[in-house]
Design an enzyme around this catalytic site. Structure first.
Site, PDB file in Angstrom:
ATOM      1  N   ARG A 257      -5.308  -3.673   9.857  1.00 41.23           N
ATOM      2  CA  ARG A 257      -4.019  -2.998   9.914  1.00 41.23           C
ATOM      3  C   ARG A 257      -4.274  -1.497   9.856  1.00 41.23           C
ATOM      4  O   ARG A 257      -4.492  -0.918   8.789  1.00 41.23           O
ATOM      5  CB  ARG A 257      -3.158  -3.449   8.728  1.00 41.23           C
ATOM      6  CG  ARG A 257      -1.693  -3.008   8.808  1.00 41.23           C
ATOM      7  CD  ARG A 257      -1.042  -3.149   7.453  1.00 41.23           C
ATOM      8  NE  ARG A 257      -1.395  -2.009   6.586  1.00 41.23           N
ATOM      9  CZ  ARG A 257      -1.510  -2.071   5.273  1.00 41.23           C
ATOM     10  NH1 ARG A 257      -1.347  -3.203   4.637  1.00 41.23           N
ATOM     11  NH2 ARG A 257      -1.813  -0.982   4.571  1.00 41.23           N
ATOM     12  N   HIS A 261       1.604  -0.755   5.709  1.00 42.51           N
ATOM     13  CA  HIS A 261       2.170  -2.100   5.601  1.00 42.51           C
ATOM     14  C   HIS A 261       3.572  -2.126   6.198  1.00 42.51           C
ATOM     15  O   HIS A 261       3.915  -3.013   6.974  1.00 42.51           O
ATOM     16  CB  HIS A 261       2.211  -2.529   4.133  1.00 42.51           C
ATOM     17  CG  HIS A 261       2.840  -3.863   3.901  1.00 42.51           C
ATOM     18  ND1 HIS A 261       2.225  -5.042   4.249  1.00 42.51           N
ATOM     19  CD2 HIS A 261       4.039  -4.201   3.376  1.00 42.51           C
ATOM     20  CE1 HIS A 261       3.023  -6.058   3.946  1.00 42.51           C
ATOM     21  NE2 HIS A 261       4.125  -5.566   3.418  1.00 42.51           N
ATOM     22  N   TYR A 270      -4.337   4.203  -1.248  1.00 43.70           N
ATOM     23  CA  TYR A 270      -5.236   3.124  -1.667  1.00 43.70           C
ATOM     24  C   TYR A 270      -6.362   2.829  -0.670  1.00 43.70           C
ATOM     25  O   TYR A 270      -7.245   2.034  -0.973  1.00 43.70           O
ATOM     26  CB  TYR A 270      -4.438   1.836  -1.917  1.00 43.70           C
ATOM     27  CG  TYR A 270      -3.598   1.362  -0.745  1.00 43.70           C
ATOM     28  CD1 TYR A 270      -4.169   0.655   0.319  1.00 43.70           C
ATOM     29  CD2 TYR A 270      -2.237   1.605  -0.704  1.00 43.70           C
ATOM     30  CE1 TYR A 270      -3.401   0.221   1.386  1.00 43.70           C
ATOM     31  CE2 TYR A 270      -1.450   1.171   0.358  1.00 43.70           C
ATOM     32  CZ  TYR A 270      -2.038   0.477   1.403  1.00 43.70           C
ATOM     33  OH  TYR A 270      -1.278   0.051   2.460  1.00 43.70           O
TER      34      TYR A 270
END
Length: 367
Positions: A257, A261, A270
């Site tokens: 990805r 998200h 992160y």
């Protein structure tokens, strides 16, 4: 040939665009010629443009939220183009590329994310259920439908899509129990994009995700999810197995990805930037582009055609969104029950009187 050993990693086009012959998987691609490859390339370019346009529309306040699929184009197009018309799809909220393959109108893909409808399309017109927001719930729906197909004696296959994070949900594991027990004609298609929001896949699974399927007695295929040909071959194999009474198959498409998200997420908090750069080098579109270049088929005419297609889709998408009618207040009561229901009618009457008391009516935007 499938087995419970998922150690084999299926890759047919390398990150550099080199095609590797395979005695096992090439027979599933016997009809794939240069025109088909160009078609797959066009599909991936177009759905990336849809994705980019949707992200921009959200940033501009035209959508409430958007779940990008950037980097996962090969997983979705390779599997989506393997489906027959009579196969049925149960997806999560990110499989917009599969919806494109099933013929969903561009605007309908975004309708829910604008907040104008509870569903973007009629599932039975394209054999694809409306996307499931609850993580992993669609796997149970897919297995249930597959068991119904089995009971009817049809040759339809069912595929249910989910991400790596969903494999830690009870729903997915329960669905696999039922699928294995009844040998349901279903393909579990896991897009391992390495991040369940901010949680890395290595934290939730200390083995390859495909290896989990063996515990349920379900054969697994671990495939390079950024290789559209490998995904197409693996999907065709699993779908044919389902159609011919072979039972369920688990596919782990290893992809990445590259975006957030959702547009409400900030992956820089992160995710290491170096990791993102490493995966950009494995970009599924760039990979197929390099392969087409090596074949000498990515001419200026082909590039111009693809560019015109993505531009026209983006224009149609934006025009459809900005001109979309606002929902009527009474729409919230539609399609709740198949038959008239007195309790719902009473609620609707109360709501209508409330709107009148507030000086409103059933006009658009009253919700």
């Amino acid at each position: 040939m499938l087995s419970n050993d998922s150690q084999t990693f299926v890759q047919l086009i390398s990150a550099e665009g080199t095609r590797t012959p395979s005695a096992e998987w090439d027979p599933w691609l016997s009809d794939v010629d240069e025109a088909t490859l160009v078609g797959l390339y066009e599909d991936m370019v177009v759905i990336r443009r849809i994705d980019n346009e949707a992200t921009a529309l959200q940033r501009q306040g035209e959508l409430a939220l958007w779940p990008p699929l950037l980097g996962q184009e090969a997983s979705q197009i390779g599997s989506g183009r393997a489906l027959r018309h009579d196969d049925f799809v149960f997806s999560s909220y990110r499989e917009n590329g599969v919806a494109y393959c099933r013929g969903v109108d561009f605007t309908d893909i975004l309708r829910v994310w604008r907040g104008n409808a509870s569903a973007g399309w009629d599932p039975f017109t394209i054999n694809m259920a409306t996307p499931q927001i609850i993580i992993g719930a669609q796997t149970l729906h897919g297995v249930g439908y597959a068991m119904g197909v089995q009971f009817d004696g049809a040759s339809t296959a069912v595929v249910t899509y989910f991400g790596d994070g969903a494999t830690s949900e009870g729903d997915v594991n329960e669905a696999m129990v039922f699928a294995a027990s009844f040998q349901a004609p279903v393909v579990f298609f896991c897009q391992n994009n390495h991040w369940a929001i901010s949680e890395p896949v290595t934290l939730q699974s200390h083995v390859q995700i495909a290896d989990r399927a063996a515990g349920f007695g379900i054969p697994a295929i671990r495939v390079d999810g950024n290789d559209v040909l490998a995904v197409l071959a693996a999907s065709r194999s699993a779908l044919e197995r389902a159609r011919t009474g072979g039972g369920p198959t688990f596919i782990e498409a290893v992809t990445y990805r590259m975006g957030p998200h959702t547009t409400a997420d900030d992956p820089t908090r992160y995710r290491d930037a170096n990791e993102l750069e490493d995966w950009r080098a494995k970009d599924p579109i760039l990979r197929l582009e390099r392969h087409l270049d090596s074949l000498g088929v990515l001419s200026d005419e082909v590039k111009a055609h693809v560019k015109n297609k993505e531009d026209s889709v983006a224009a149609a998408l934006r025009a459809g969104i900005v001109s979309m009618e606002e929902p009527r207040a009474e729409q919230i009561f539609e399609h709740v029950y198949a038959e008239p229901h007195s309790f719902l009618e009473r609620q609707q009457d109360h709501y209508q009187r409330y709107l009148q008391m507030m000086g409103s009516d059933n006009s658009a935007g009253a919700l």
